[in-house]
Design a protein around this motif. Sequence first.
Motif, short mmCIF file in Angstrom:
data_model
loop_
_atom_site.label_atom_id
_atom_site.label_comp_id
_atom_site.label_asym_id
_atom_site.label_seq_id
_atom_site.Cartn_x
_atom_site.Cartn_y
_atom_site.Cartn_z
N GLY A 172 -1.30 -3.36 -26.34
CA GLY A 172 -1.61 -3.42 -27.75
C GLY A 172 -0.87 -4.52 -28.48
N ASN A 173 0.31 -4.87 -28.02
CA ASN A 173 1.13 -5.87 -28.71
C ASN A 173 1.27 -7.17 -27.93
N ALA A 200 -2.50 2.57 -33.69
CA ALA A 200 -2.12 1.25 -34.20
C ALA A 200 -2.76 0.14 -33.37
N ALA A 201 -1.94 -0.81 -32.86
CA ALA A 201 -2.50 -1.96 -32.12
C ALA A 201 -3.09 -1.56 -30.78
N GLU A 202 -2.80 -0.34 -30.31
CA GLU A 202 -3.32 0.09 -29.02
C GLU A 202 -4.83 0.33 -29.07
#
Length: 701
Positions: A144-145, A186-188
């Motif tokens: 994700g990041n 979130a970013a995942e």
Amino acid sequence: MGARHKQARDPRAHWLFLALTLPVLFGALLFQGWTENEVDGSTTKQSCTQPVPRSAAGAGPVLSVDGDRVRSAAMPAGTVALTYDGGPDPYWTPRLLTLLKKHRAHATFFLSGADAARYPALVRQIRGEGHEIGSRSYTGADLGNASGVRRALELRLTQGAFAGADGFRTRLLRMPMTTTVATLCAAEWPAVQRASAHGYLVVAADRSGREPSDGLVRQFSQTSLAYRETEGLLADRSAHRFTTISEGLGADASAMTDVAAPDRWAGTALIWFQWLGRGFVSTLTWVLTLAAALGLIRLFVLALFARAHVRRLERQRPGAPWLREIRDPVTVLVPAYNEEAGIGTTLHSLLASTHEQLQIIVIDDGSSDRTVEIANEYAEQDPRVQVVCQPNAGKAAALNHGLAYARCPYIVMVDADTVFEPDAVQRLIQPLAHPAVGAVSGNTKVGNRTRLLGRWQHLEYVFGFNLDRRMFEVLECMPTVPGAIGAFRIDALMGVGGLSEDTLAEDTDLTMALWRAGWRVVYEENAVAWTEVPTSLRQLWRQRYRWCYGTLQAMWKHRAAVREVGHAGRFGRRGLTYLLLFQVLLPLLAPVIDVFMLYSALFTGNPVKSVATWLGFLTVQLVVAAYALRLDGERRRPLWSLPFQLLVYRQLMYLVVLQSVVAFVTGSRLKWQRMHRSGTAAAAAQHIGGPHDRRSLTVTR
């Protein structure tokens, strides 16, 4: 001096070799760092700043996402899908497989691509025993990041590792560092959407508290705890069955499909490349440790022998055979090729010598400038100066030509850019009073040291060359009497046939020949001469390239000394071994080590350790360098430039050694690379503080 050796191969090939080697090396290290999750990756799950979309809040553990549309599935009632993250692990994976086989159960293993490439046999075993394999990315980084490039490589390389290990690809993916669907936040979540767009089924785990009777996806790591929990589950099979993800979903086809031959070949290449990378990094770690240890031992030994040399002089000089002062006439040979900038100051300093019985022979080697004219002016003013000329044939030939005119029992050889201290000749010849001494090395100092490059070479002369000479004298294995200032018995010179033209380092070749002929070679630190060093990196490269290449030639020529006895054997086993280890092998490894240290400092999780190691080594060198400057009666002020010398100058010297070895191995022959002289050594020496009297160094004619 003039050219004697012809170039047989284009030297640009050596530059190409150097230009390609280091980038490839650094690229291999970078890939290994990426594989170990040290470059452009994150091994820590970031906290969720926003939850998963509402459409996924109650979804099952197996997800397929199409934009905002979420499709999910769960295990049917009474079914438990055992899933294991990470590995394959050489210890726990075989034990888990044995346990599953014992209970006739199957599971899904979400493997790391890097570990699959490392243990391909375990991948084949997992699949061969009927278990299912999914992807957990290549390194286990937080997808994700991670950057877009890294995310794509993580998934693609994992498929490549599976293809190389057992010829398949998989549709199953478990996002690293996630458990339930709620952790895909979130970013995942965008990473889940991108993976689904590429055909992956993303598999999470059911939340805690869900019962097997309702259907369950259990998530384990390959650890002792996972083994015990699996053993407990498998012991009670009355209420539920154990299966893989695909079987639990009732899929018509397996999540694993065979790949074509080109994909298998590419995967096999990846496995081999990673194997080579691991082996390379492991080897470099050991080499770095060994090289650092040898470097520290060398510094300690140099300081130890330097102290022993000082004590030997203090203890032996009062009763030494050369206490009988030599006042015999001395012949000074000055070979010169286009040396109009410095020949005048060299002759002036020799004529001002306190040893007045001199025969100074200037051998012009076919100069095209005013060298002969200037030398003849001195010959007209002082009968001790004699000028002879020859067609351009090289320095060794010029010195042999001058030997034919020598009338004295002792010979001093001088470069035409060297400025002697008034007492240098007198001090230089005194050790020759000992009947076993055939040659004496003087102390060459850098005159033009006002600029940074000159300071670096000044430190090298004092910290490197002179400390080495002190050790060499104690160990009786001095490999080189420098051409700038050296004294010889004429019978020793004639006994070895004069100077050989076989190598480009005629001074080293001659010194080694003297050892093998049974003569001793010593160092007289108080016989000081000032020389002009290169003032540009191009000139420095050409000079050191010739020195290094010539030294390699001389070492090869006299390699048989290691099997001989007496003085020759001591020189061969001590001197040649030292040169091979510290002036050839370690410099060859030094660029590799420096790249590895840079890699460790920039791309690993512990740069402080690398920086601290470098600073510690620098501190030791500063201490030893300060001691060397003290022994030579020099100021410590130039020490400030030592760190920059290690970062720039030392790397250049390492590359010189590397190119010289490549040229030597490939059989290239080099021409004599003459340095352009500006005649600044004498003028610069007047402004350098120290213990020596420089009143006679005034540049006059």
